[in-house]
Design a protein around this motif. Structure first.
Motif, mmCIF file in Angstrom:
data_model
loop_
_atom_site.group_PDB
_atom_site.id
_atom_site.type_symbol
_atom_site.label_atom_id
_atom_site.label_comp_id
_atom_site.label_asym_id
_atom_site.label_seq_id
_atom_site.Cartn_x
_atom_site.Cartn_y
_atom_site.Cartn_z
ATOM 1 N N ALA A 33 -101.060 19.586 -50.948
ATOM 2 C CA ALA A 33 -101.642 18.819 -52.051
ATOM 3 C C ALA A 33 -100.738 17.695 -52.511
ATOM 4 O O ALA A 33 -101.182 16.763 -53.176
ATOM 5 C CB ALA A 33 -101.947 19.754 -53.223
ATOM 6 N N LYS A 34 -99.463 17.759 -52.174
ATOM 7 C CA LYS A 34 -98.516 16.729 -52.577
ATOM 8 C C LYS A 34 -98.613 15.469 -51.719
ATOM 9 O O LYS A 34 -98.033 14.452 -52.055
ATOM 10 C CB LYS A 34 -97.078 17.262 -52.519
ATOM 11 N N PHE A 35 -99.288 15.558 -50.583
ATOM 12 C CA PHE A 35 -99.349 14.426 -49.667
ATOM 13 C C PHE A 35 -100.408 13.421 -50.084
ATOM 14 O O PHE A 35 -101.506 13.783 -50.527
ATOM 15 C CB PHE A 35 -99.591 14.906 -48.240
ATOM 16 N N ASP A 36 -100.056 12.166 -49.905
ATOM 17 C CA ASP A 36 -100.960 11.074 -50.208
ATOM 18 C C ASP A 36 -102.229 11.207 -49.337
ATOM 19 O O ASP A 36 -102.126 11.552 -48.156
ATOM 20 C CB ASP A 36 -100.252 9.744 -49.917
ATOM 21 N N PRO A 37 -103.402 10.930 -49.881
ATOM 22 C CA PRO A 37 -104.650 11.048 -49.106
ATOM 23 C C PRO A 37 -104.652 10.204 -47.834
ATOM 24 O O PRO A 37 -105.322 10.543 -46.861
ATOM 25 C CB PRO A 37 -105.715 10.562 -50.098
ATOM 26 N N ARG A 38 -103.917 9.089 -47.853
ATOM 27 C CA ARG A 38 -103.847 8.257 -46.645
ATOM 28 C C ARG A 38 -103.231 9.019 -45.480
ATOM 29 O O ARG A 38 -103.600 8.823 -44.319
ATOM 30 C CB ARG A 38 -103.010 7.000 -46.915
ATOM 31 N N ILE A 39 -102.280 9.891 -45.799
ATOM 32 C CA ILE A 39 -101.602 10.655 -44.755
ATOM 33 C C ILE A 39 -102.483 11.799 -44.282
ATOM 34 O O ILE A 39 -102.642 12.021 -43.076
ATOM 35 C CB ILE A 39 -100.255 11.196 -45.274
ATOM 36 N N THR A 40 -103.055 12.549 -45.215
ATOM 37 C CA THR A 40 -103.881 13.688 -44.816
ATOM 38 C C THR A 40 -105.144 13.238 -44.082
ATOM 39 O O THR A 40 -105.727 13.998 -43.315
ATOM 40 C CB THR A 40 -104.261 14.526 -46.048
ATOM 41 N N ALA A 41 -105.565 11.987 -44.304
ATOM 42 C CA ALA A 41 -106.709 11.467 -43.574
ATOM 43 C C ALA A 41 -106.354 11.174 -42.122
ATOM 44 O O ALA A 41 -107.196 11.253 -41.234
ATOM 45 C CB ALA A 41 -107.222 10.193 -44.246
ATOM 46 N N ARG A 42 -105.079 10.858 -41.890
ATOM 47 C CA ARG A 42 -104.651 10.501 -40.543
ATOM 48 C C ARG A 42 -103.950 11.645 -39.818
ATOM 49 O O ARG A 42 -104.014 11.744 -38.600
ATOM 50 C CB ARG A 42 -103.697 9.309 -40.626
ATOM 51 N N TYR A 43 -103.267 12.521 -40.582
ATOM 52 C CA TYR A 43 -102.492 13.597 -39.975
ATOM 53 C C TYR A 43 -102.925 14.965 -40.514
ATOM 54 O O TYR A 43 -103.232 15.105 -41.694
ATOM 55 C CB TYR A 43 -100.994 13.423 -40.254
ATOM 56 N N ASP A 44 -102.909 15.931 -39.642
ATOM 57 C CA ASP A 44 -103.176 17.320 -40.014
ATOM 58 C C ASP A 44 -101.830 17.986 -40.272
ATOM 59 O O ASP A 44 -101.019 18.133 -39.355
ATOM 60 C CB ASP A 44 -103.923 18.025 -38.883
ATOM 61 N N ILE A 45 -101.570 18.354 -41.540
ATOM 62 C CA ILE A 45 -100.290 18.965 -41.899
ATOM 63 C C ILE A 45 -100.290 20.418 -41.435
ATOM 64 O O ILE A 45 -101.099 21.226 -41.896
ATOM 65 C CB ILE A 45 -100.048 18.897 -43.421
ATOM 66 N N LYS A 46 -99.361 20.760 -40.547
ATOM 67 C CA LYS A 46 -99.341 22.087 -39.933
ATOM 68 C C LYS A 46 -98.464 23.089 -40.683
ATOM 69 O O LYS A 46 -98.901 24.181 -41.028
ATOM 70 C CB LYS A 46 -98.863 21.976 -38.481
ATOM 71 N N ALA A 47 -97.192 22.739 -40.899
ATOM 72 C CA ALA A 47 -96.275 23.720 -41.497
ATOM 73 C C ALA A 47 -95.053 23.035 -42.067
ATOM 74 O O ALA A 47 -94.630 21.974 -41.586
ATOM 75 C CB ALA A 47 -95.849 24.761 -40.457
ATOM 76 N N LEU A 48 -94.503 23.635 -43.100
ATOM 77 C CA LEU A 48 -93.231 23.181 -43.657
ATOM 78 C C LEU A 48 -92.118 23.662 -42.740
ATOM 79 O O LEU A 48 -92.002 24.850 -42.452
ATOM 80 C CB LEU A 48 -93.042 23.760 -45.061
ATOM 81 N N ILE A 49 -91.281 22.744 -42.242
ATOM 82 C CA ILE A 49 -90.224 23.137 -41.304
ATOM 83 C C ILE A 49 -88.827 22.839 -41.808
ATOM 84 O O ILE A 49 -87.834 23.172 -41.158
ATOM 85 C CB ILE A 49 -90.418 22.475 -39.917
ATOM 86 N N GLY A 50 -88.699 22.212 -42.971
ATOM 87 C CA GLY A 50 -87.371 21.939 -43.516
ATOM 88 C C GLY A 50 -87.483 21.468 -44.948
ATOM 89 O O GLY A 50 -88.507 20.905 -45.357
ATOM 90 N N ARG A 51 -86.433 21.688 -45.727
ATOM 91 C CA ARG A 51 -86.463 21.258 -47.110
ATOM 92 C C ARG A 51 -85.065 21.039 -47.638
ATOM 93 O O ARG A 51 -84.098 21.640 -47.180
ATOM 94 C CB ARG A 51 -87.206 22.260 -47.991
ATOM 95 N N GLY A 52 -84.949 20.148 -48.606
ATOM 96 C CA GLY A 52 -83.705 19.885 -49.307
ATOM 97 C C GLY A 52 -84.026 19.656 -50.772
ATOM 98 O O GLY A 52 -85.170 19.810 -51.198
ATOM 99 N N SER A 53 -83.041 19.270 -51.556
ATOM 100 C CA SER A 53 -83.259 19.085 -52.989
ATOM 101 C C SER A 53 -84.219 17.941 -53.283
ATOM 102 O O SER A 53 -84.948 17.971 -54.266
ATOM 103 C CB SER A 53 -81.921 18.813 -53.682
#
Length: 432
Positions: A84-104
């Protein structure tokens, strides 16, 4: 690989989080929680760095998300809240599969282009304030300029008032040392193949006037698992332009450039002497780091390895390292010469990337060197190092030695840098 030290980063306005330098090179399993995902290592597989990631700071939480994700959706799909945090422009073009890394201040997801089905890594950067945007633009300026087979490639960028999304090529072949450990054999000729690719990437960067400033094995990833995979340099979060760079677009003022060239940042065990002495730096700092990497690649141990940072820094400033113990008695003179010409205290006497590519050891691909299998000694040294380091790894951000922060001249908005690959059930570095 290292002691209790973590990456040296310019001090951030949000003082949360830390990284310890022990990292798994065999298996680093991710344990996901519903509202606060935290990466935990497999206690039986810790070889390289134990990353204790943390929740993003309150300042880093975007105000763009206005609609909460229903509880049923969260239970059915743990990544729904993050998507839900992703901009609609991105989710329209890319299918978000999984969180693979994170930092602060960042997140990385594995994504797939909806039309071509090609995999990518998308790095989400939380950016706040004018200075935060400037810091992000410096990194973007470099990524937009580079185009080389051994450098991570930026596909496209999406920007909003509080976030920047970097769409990057996805490296699935694992880190350099993972490949070494996974092999049944490892000889000098295998080391030279990897080093030629790294030196080629550095030669290209330095020709452009780019200094990486955080070169280490964790930031060297294979593009795919095959034996013919190219090795790529990733993580440009601390990169900057050197004094020889004529590109004024990315380096707007001499004051900005001077800040970048004098700021102490990177990973302690790989810092060049001139960085510790707070002298202006050049591309020679990357060549020093290449020397440290070569030493590790041939032995499985660090040239400068001390529990305390003062002792570690003194050893680096004096250039105190040796070729004693296994497997150095089986390593060729040419290989040792290659390391010695990189771990030279005076940056003016240090080999350049172009010089390194012309060194007889790399030119001959170690044809005249020892053909002895170094794998057993390298693996044993890595295991021994992991055993020592795991007992010293801090368990909380309040533990001593978990972070080095700059007291002055820091770039606001900076946070822990990660790097990018795709290994299922692994915590990955963000490849920028």
């Amino acid at each position: 690989m290292g002691s209790s030290s973590g990456k040296v980063l310019p001090e951030s306005s949000a003082k949360s989080g830390y990284f310890c330098t022990i990292k798994s090179v065999v298996e680093l399993r991710k344990v996901k929680k519903l509202d606060g995902e935290r990466c935990k290592p497999n206690p039986h597989a810790c070889l390289w760095r134990w990353r204790s990631d943390n929740r993003a700071s309150k300042e880093g939480n975007s105000k763009e998300v206005t609609e909460p994700v229903p509880l049923e959706e969260r239970l059915r799909n743990p990544n729904a809240k993050f998507r839900a945090k992703f901009d609609p422009r991105i989710t329209a073009r890319y299918d978000i599969k999984a969180l693979i890394g994170r930092g602060s201040f960042s997140r990385v997801v594995r994504a797939e282009h909806r039309r071509t089905r090609k995999p990518f890594a998308i790095k989400l950067l939380e950016v706040r304030g004018r200075e935060g945007h400037e810091a992000c633009q410096a990194e973007l300026g470099i990524l937009r300029r580079v185009n080389h087979a051994n450098i991570i490639r930026l596909a496209e960028v999406f920007e909003t008032p509080h976030r920047v999304y970097l769409v990057l090529e996805l490296a699935t072949g694992g880190e350099l040392l993972e490949r070494v450990v996974a092999r049944g054999t490892f000889r000098e000729c295998d080391a030279t193949r990897a080093l030629v690719m790294v030196a080629s990437g550095l030669c290209y960067l330095h020709t452009l006037g780019v200094i990486h400033r955080d070169l280490k094995p964790e930031n060297l990833l294979y593009y795919h698992p095959g034996q013919d995979s190219r090795l790529i340099i990733t993580d440009f979060g601390l990169a900057c332009w050197d004094n020889k760079s004529s590109d004024r677009k990315e380096c707007k003022t001499s004051e900005t450039k001077d800040w970048a060239l004098r700021t102490l940042c990177g990973t302690p065990e790989y810092l060049a002497p001139e960085m510790l002495a707070r002298r202006p730096i050049s591309s020679a700092v990357d060549m020093w780091a290449l020397g440290v990497i070569t030493y590790i690649l041939l032995s499985g141990s660090l040239p400068f390895d001390h529990n305390s940072r003062p002792r570690l820094f003194r050893a680096i400033l004096r250039g105190n390292y040796s070729f004693h113990g296994n497997p150095w008695n089986s390593v060729s003179t040419l290989a040792k010469s290659f390391i010695e010409r990189l771990l030279t205290l005076d940056p003016n006497d240090r080999m350049t990337a172009e010089d390194a590519l012309k060194h007889p050891w790399l030119v001959s691909m170690a044809a005249s060197s020892s053909n002895k299998n170094l794998h057993r000694s390298i693996s044993r040294n890595l295991q021994q190092r992991a055993s020592q380091a795991s007992s010293r790894c801090p368990s909380s951000s309040s533990a001593p030695g978990s972070k080095i922060a700059m007291r002055s001249g820091s770039r606001p908005g900076s946070g822990p840098r990660l790097g990018v690959g795709d290994r299922s059930q692994c915590s990955l570095k963000i490849a920028t």
